[in-house]
Structures are given as C-alpha cells and as structure tokens.
Motif scaffolding. Structure first.
Motif, mmCIF file in Angstrom:
data_model
loop_
_atom_site.group_PDB
_atom_site.id
_atom_site.type_symbol
_atom_site.label_atom_id
_atom_site.label_comp_id
_atom_site.label_asym_id
_atom_site.label_seq_id
_atom_site.Cartn_x
_atom_site.Cartn_y
_atom_site.Cartn_z
ATOM 1 N N GLY A 177 -21.016 7.814 16.643
ATOM 2 C CA GLY A 177 -20.401 6.748 15.836
ATOM 3 C C GLY A 177 -19.383 7.294 14.691
ATOM 4 O O GLY A 177 -19.733 8.073 14.420
ATOM 5 N N CYS A 178 -18.864 5.980 14.312
ATOM 6 C CA CYS A 178 -17.807 6.317 13.182
ATOM 7 C C CYS A 178 -17.668 5.315 12.292
ATOM 8 O O CYS A 178 -17.500 4.128 12.789
ATOM 9 C CB CYS A 178 -16.685 6.876 13.779
ATOM 10 N N MET A 179 -17.694 5.458 10.826
ATOM 11 C CA MET A 179 -17.287 4.593 10.020
ATOM 12 C C MET A 179 -15.642 4.818 9.771
ATOM 13 O O MET A 179 -15.372 5.851 9.526
ATOM 14 C CB MET A 179 -17.726 4.531 8.758
ATOM 15 N N VAL A 180 -14.873 3.784 9.921
ATOM 16 C CA VAL A 180 -13.568 4.066 9.640
ATOM 17 C C VAL A 180 -13.213 2.961 8.413
ATOM 18 O O VAL A 180 -13.295 1.781 8.325
ATOM 19 C CB VAL A 180 -12.340 3.460 10.605
ATOM 20 N N ALA A 181 -12.765 3.480 7.252
ATOM 21 C CA ALA A 181 -12.585 2.906 5.914
ATOM 22 C C ALA A 181 -11.066 2.871 5.949
ATOM 23 O O ALA A 181 -10.258 3.782 5.987
ATOM 24 C CB ALA A 181 -13.069 3.523 4.739
ATOM 25 N N VAL A 182 -10.570 1.598 6.116
ATOM 26 C CA VAL A 182 -9.244 1.161 5.930
ATOM 27 C C VAL A 182 -8.924 0.971 4.311
ATOM 28 O O VAL A 182 -9.469 -0.025 3.713
ATOM 29 C CB VAL A 182 -8.687 0.007 6.601
ATOM 30 N N VAL A 183 -8.051 1.840 3.715
ATOM 31 C CA VAL A 183 -7.693 1.696 2.272
ATOM 32 C C VAL A 183 -6.422 1.553 2.263
ATOM 33 O O VAL A 183 -5.430 1.900 2.904
ATOM 34 C CB VAL A 183 -8.160 2.908 1.634
ATOM 35 N N GLY A 184 -5.904 1.244 0.749
ATOM 36 C CA GLY A 184 -4.215 1.075 0.727
ATOM 37 C C GLY A 184 -3.989 0.266 -0.382
ATOM 38 O O GLY A 184 -5.080 -0.458 -0.998
ATOM 39 N N PRO A 185 -2.921 0.134 -1.242
ATOM 40 C CA PRO A 185 -2.753 -0.744 -2.256
ATOM 41 C C PRO A 185 -2.467 -1.982 -2.076
ATOM 42 O O PRO A 185 -2.264 -2.602 -0.703
ATOM 43 C CB PRO A 185 -1.351 -0.248 -2.878
ATOM 44 N N SER A 186 -2.736 -3.003 -3.014
ATOM 45 C CA SER A 186 -2.593 -4.597 -2.646
ATOM 46 C C SER A 186 -1.245 -4.689 -2.122
ATOM 47 O O SER A 186 -0.275 -4.016 -2.400
ATOM 48 C CB SER A 186 -2.645 -5.105 -4.239
ATOM 49 N N GLY A 187 -0.776 -5.549 -1.188
ATOM 50 C CA GLY A 187 0.487 -5.849 -0.531
ATOM 51 C C GLY A 187 0.559 -4.809 0.677
ATOM 52 O O GLY A 187 1.712 -5.018 1.119
ATOM 53 N N ALA A 188 -0.003 -3.775 0.969
ATOM 54 C CA ALA A 188 0.162 -3.030 2.022
ATOM 55 C C ALA A 188 0.028 -3.628 3.393
ATOM 56 O O ALA A 188 0.357 -3.004 4.656
ATOM 57 C CB ALA A 188 -0.591 -1.523 1.858
ATOM 58 N N GLY A 189 -0.933 -4.659 3.364
ATOM 59 C CA GLY A 189 -1.152 -5.425 4.824
ATOM 60 C C GLY A 189 -2.533 -4.955 5.533
ATOM 61 O O GLY A 189 -2.634 -5.224 6.614
ATOM 62 N N LYS A 190 -3.305 -4.539 4.772
ATOM 63 C CA LYS A 190 -4.611 -4.047 5.256
ATOM 64 C C LYS A 190 -5.326 -5.207 5.976
ATOM 65 O O LYS A 190 -5.775 -5.109 7.077
ATOM 66 C CB LYS A 190 -5.593 -3.587 4.184
ATOM 67 N N GLY B 287 -11.818 -0.912 3.015
ATOM 68 C CA GLY B 287 -12.510 -0.038 1.818
ATOM 69 C C GLY B 287 -11.820 0.015 0.717
ATOM 70 O O GLY B 287 -10.836 -1.024 0.189
ATOM 71 N N SER B 288 -11.962 1.088 -0.219
ATOM 72 C CA SER B 288 -11.224 1.303 -1.304
ATOM 73 C C SER B 288 -11.101 2.795 -1.808
ATOM 74 O O SER B 288 -12.220 3.393 -1.334
ATOM 75 C CB SER B 288 -11.927 0.724 -2.626
ATOM 76 N N ARG B 289 -10.094 3.148 -1.920
ATOM 77 C CA ARG B 289 -9.875 4.706 -2.241
ATOM 78 C C ARG B 289 -10.840 5.183 -3.474
ATOM 79 O O ARG B 289 -11.254 5.969 -3.230
ATOM 80 C CB ARG B 289 -8.313 4.982 -2.840
#
Length: 195
Positions: free
Chosen positions: A14-27, A110-112
């Motif tokens: 199994g794996c956790m994928v944390a999606v991160v990036g700045p506001s406005g990036a379109g996460k 997520g969050s960096r």
C-alpha cells in the motif's frame, strides 16, 4: 539484492500519496480528475480531510469542524496526520493508515510543511508536487479576490515551489491544460501499482 521492479513493494504494502503544492496550483481540481478516473476501484482511496472551516465554504469537499471539535478529535487519536496552515487546522483520518496497511493506494491533499509527519505515519509515501508558473498561480489567486496581483506576486516570489527533503517526489506542472496535468497525475498514481 532486491531485484523487484520499482513500485512493486509500494503496491504490495500500500502507499500514501500526499499531493502538495502552492495555493492556486490546482491540487483539488487535479485530484477530482483522478478520482473520476479511478472511480469504482476499491484499492484506490481519496482521503477526505477534516478542516476547521465550514463544509459549505467552497473549495475541496471536506468535513468542516470547529476548533474545539478538531482538538477533541486530535486528542482522541482520530488523525494519522494533522497540521496548521493559513489560520486553519487540517487532519487526515486515522483510517487511512489501515487502508495503506491493507495494500490500498490512498491519496490525500497534504502540505509540504507536514511531510515529515506523513513519513512518520505511513510505511510508504510518495509526494506529488503540483506546480504552475508564477503568472498562472498569480492569475488564479487574483481571481479569488483576496489579494492584489502585486501582493500575490510578492508572496509567490518569496516562497519556494520545490519539495525539500529526502522524499520520492513526482512533480507535475499544471500551467497548461487540465487534461495534460490530469493525465500526468493518473500516470503517477498508476506508477504506484507498477509491476
């Protein structure tokens, strides 16, 4: 020596994928795109965050709670990961750890700043860093109407768009079409199941 192809161990455990990036990036938009692609798959879970923000406030679909409720959930051990940013508190439900342990692919916004906590909470972690050009980010943030373009550009130029630390990172540029970036995210997620 382990000769298993890259990704095999992650898929098995199994794996956790944390999606991160700045506001406005379109996460949120890209995660919604990927969720439609993986719809109906019981081995792929898109985690629903708990946030100290009204659930009807717009943006991502989340469980809105008060500060008091969040603190009670945190004390009760209901979060695998929690953090504070931009005047809000965020929590990833503890059940996501069980899903990863059962061999599922779990995707969370997520969050960096919280990546070290994600690494402690999950046996396997992949970070997907969604970026966009400064002009694109500024235009998207300006459309929200909370800051002037000059304020936004100044803030963006002072911050880094990179992920720092020893993580398995996949970076996706979302400056162009949703279709291109959405396909790139789906490909990255499918890579977690590679044989």
């Amino acid at each position: 020596m382990d000769t298993a192809p890259a990704g095999t161990e992650r898929a098995r455990s199994g794996c956790m994928v944390a999606v991160v990036g700045p506001s406005g990036a379109g996460k949120d938009t890209l995660m919604a795109y990927a969720a439609r692609f993986f719809e109906g798959r019981d081995d792929v879970v898109f985690a629903r965050r708990v946030i100290t923000r009204d659930a009807a406030a717009g943006g991502e679909d989340h469980d809105g709670v008060s500060e008091t409720e969040f603190e009670a959930l945190e004390r009760a051990g209901r979060f695998a990961v929690s953090w504070a940013a931009h005047g809000l508190r965020y929590g990833i439900p503890v059940e996501t750890r069980d899903a990863v342990a059962q061999g599922k692919l779990v995707i969370a916004n997520g969050s960096r700043s919280a990546l070290a906590r994600f690494r402690q909470a999950y046996t396997s972690l992949v970070v997907v860093n969604i970026t966009a050009s400064l002009d694109v980010l500024a235009a998207r943030l300006e459309a929200r109407g909370r800051e002037t373009r000059e304020e936004i550009l100044g803030r963006l130029e002072r911050s880094s768009l990179a992920v720092t630390g020893d993580y398995h990172v996949v970076t996706i540029d979302n400056s162009g079409s949703l279709e291109d970036a959405g396909r790139a995210l789906v490909e990255a997620l499918n890579g977690c199941f590679a044989d």
